[in-house]
Design a protein around this motif. Structure first.
Motif, mmCIF file in Angstrom:
data_model
loop_
_atom_site.group_PDB
_atom_site.id
_atom_site.type_symbol
_atom_site.label_atom_id
_atom_site.label_comp_id
_atom_site.label_asym_id
_atom_site.label_seq_id
_atom_site.Cartn_x
_atom_site.Cartn_y
_atom_site.Cartn_z
ATOM 1 N N GLY A 133 0.318 8.578 1.675
ATOM 2 C CA GLY A 133 -1.101 8.907 1.720
ATOM 3 C C GLY A 133 -1.846 8.697 0.421
ATOM 4 N N VAL A 134 -1.227 8.013 -0.548
ATOM 5 C CA VAL A 134 -1.922 7.677 -1.792
ATOM 6 C C VAL A 134 -2.980 6.619 -1.488
ATOM 7 C CG1 VAL A 134 -1.651 6.684 -4.102
ATOM 8 C CG2 VAL A 134 0.113 8.219 -3.192
ATOM 9 N N ASP A 177 4.361 0.070 -0.397
ATOM 10 C CA ASP A 177 4.777 0.673 0.876
ATOM 11 C C ASP A 177 4.922 2.182 0.738
ATOM 12 O OD1 ASP A 177 4.880 -1.827 2.126
ATOM 13 O OD2 ASP A 177 6.970 -2.149 1.547
ATOM 14 N N TRP A 178 5.492 2.640 -0.371
ATOM 15 C CA TRP A 178 5.693 4.082 -0.571
ATOM 16 C C TRP A 178 4.359 4.804 -0.677
ATOM 17 C CZ3 TRP A 178 9.560 3.017 -5.126
ATOM 18 C CH2 TRP A 178 10.693 2.394 -4.618
ATOM 19 N N SER A 180 0.357 18.067 -0.183
ATOM 20 C CA SER A 180 -0.681 17.065 -0.397
ATOM 21 C C SER A 180 -0.238 16.069 -1.459
ATOM 22 C CB SER A 180 -1.983 17.738 -0.837
ATOM 23 O OG SER A 180 -1.772 18.464 -2.034
ATOM 24 N N SER A 181 -0.701 14.823 -1.316
ATOM 25 C CA SER A 181 -0.364 13.768 -2.268
ATOM 26 C C SER A 181 -1.545 13.487 -3.184
ATOM 27 C CB SER A 181 0.009 12.479 -1.521
ATOM 28 O OG SER A 181 1.201 12.646 -0.792
ATOM 29 N N PRO A 182 -1.288 12.952 -4.365
ATOM 30 C CA PRO A 182 -2.397 12.552 -5.239
ATOM 31 C C PRO A 182 -3.169 11.395 -4.614
ATOM 32 C CG PRO A 182 -0.309 11.728 -6.098
ATOM 33 C CD PRO A 182 0.027 12.641 -4.964
ATOM 34 N N GLU A 183 -4.440 11.309 -4.920
ATOM 35 C CA GLU A 183 -5.224 10.186 -4.412
ATOM 36 C C GLU A 183 -4.968 8.921 -5.226
ATOM 37 O OE1 GLU A 183 -9.331 11.186 -4.296
ATOM 38 O OE2 GLU A 183 -9.115 12.642 -2.664
#
Length: 310
Positions: free
Chosen positions: A68-69, A62-63, A23-26
């Motif tokens: 998913g940030v 873009d990254w 999971s990615s950070p929001e």
């Protein structure tokens, strides 16, 4: 040949990092440090470093999209930066003005639903830059897929001080009861605050400090912090993914800690209940008539021992 090998290694390392990430950070907040030092190391002037750094900012967008940030805050200009020489400030203000107009009109911003917001004491900025801020915010105000916060004339202490003074004035006037001073009341008084608490702070340039950056939204949320050596113009996708990995490692550590605490709490409660059960059994043995007493006591002790074993 050496450059080709470097690209191949970075590509392989990037793929490995992506496989490791879950999971990615929001919300990621970045202190873009090192533009001037990068320029000096290449024999250029400070404005050249800021221009190179602006290109990195575009790539980071873009990254974030790929990872998913959902929210990105860039520390573009602090309140302390006003102390820099005017011959450096004017080109920097020109660059930020141009980039705000460019972002506000970019097709990818509108296709991706990016909302641009400025946070900080924007009234201290030159009129032409304030106009650019207003234009970018107005052009993207209806979007909510991704939020890009630009910290301009921002200082965390000043922001908190302003919120506290506002609360104190309302309490003194009777508009707000002291008992009603809550986190939400303070949060509402912060200037143009981000939409979410910060999950990860990244700082480039080698310094290991957060420099008065979003203390309410980052420290209050115990955000993960990733410090890295590259100057901001040199910041790469691999560096970005390393930052995300730092966040994920912190989250896994938190989950383990929370689980361990929960288990310890359950065990403590079970031990307490067992002690209480044995105390009750002892008292029953003393109070109950002999007929049937031993059977009741034995059952209480059996239940207590079974809970302890679980």
């Amino acid at each position: 040949m050496r450059e080709w090998l470097r690209r191949q290694f970075n590509g392989a390392y990037e793929r490995m990092l992506r496989r490791e990430l879950g999971s990615s950070p929001e919300h990621v907040a970045i202190i873009q440090d090192g533009n001037r030092r990068y320029a000096r190391s290449h024999g250029d002037d400070a404005p050249d470093g800021h221009k190179k750094g602006a290109k990195t900012s575009e790539r980071v967008l873009d990254w974030c999209d790929e990872s998913g940030v959902e929210e990105l805050t860039l520390y573009a200009f602090s309140t302390e930066n006003f102390d820099r020489p005017q011959e450096e400030l004017d080109p920097l203000f020109d660059l930020m003005e141009d980039k705000l107009y460019e972002f506000a009109d970019a097709d990818r911003v509108h296709e991706s639903g990016v909302r641009i917001c400025a946070i900080g004491e924007t009234e201290r900025l030159p009129p032409r830059l304030r106009d650019a801020v207003d234009y970018a915010e107005d052009r993207t105000s209806d979007y909510d897929n991704f939020r890009l916060n630009i910290a301009l004339a921002y200082g965390g202490r000043a922001e908190l001080l302003g919120a506290v003074r506002d609360v104190a004035r309302d309490v003194e006037s009777g508009a707000l009861s002291p008992d009603d001073v809550t986190v939400d009341e303070v949060d509402e008084r912060l200037c143009r605050q981000p939409a979410r608490d910060v999950d990860l702070i990244i700082r480039t340039g080698g310094d290991e400090r957060t420099s008065n950056f979003l203390p309410w939204h980052a420290n209050g949320n115990e955000a993960a912090v990733y410090f890295c050596a590259p100057y901001w113009p040199e910041f790469s996708k691999v560096d970005f993914l390393r930052g995300l990995r730092t966040y994920e490692s912190r989250e896994k550590s938190w989950q383990r800690t929370r689980t361990e605490r929960a288990v310890a709490l359950v065990r403590s409660a079970a031990e307490t209940e067992l002690a209480e059960a044995k105390t009750v059994a002892s008292r029953l043995r003393e109070k109950l008539p002999s007929a049937g007493a031993e059977e009741v006591v034995a059952e209480l002790e059996r239940q207590g021992d079974a809970e302890a074993a679980d």
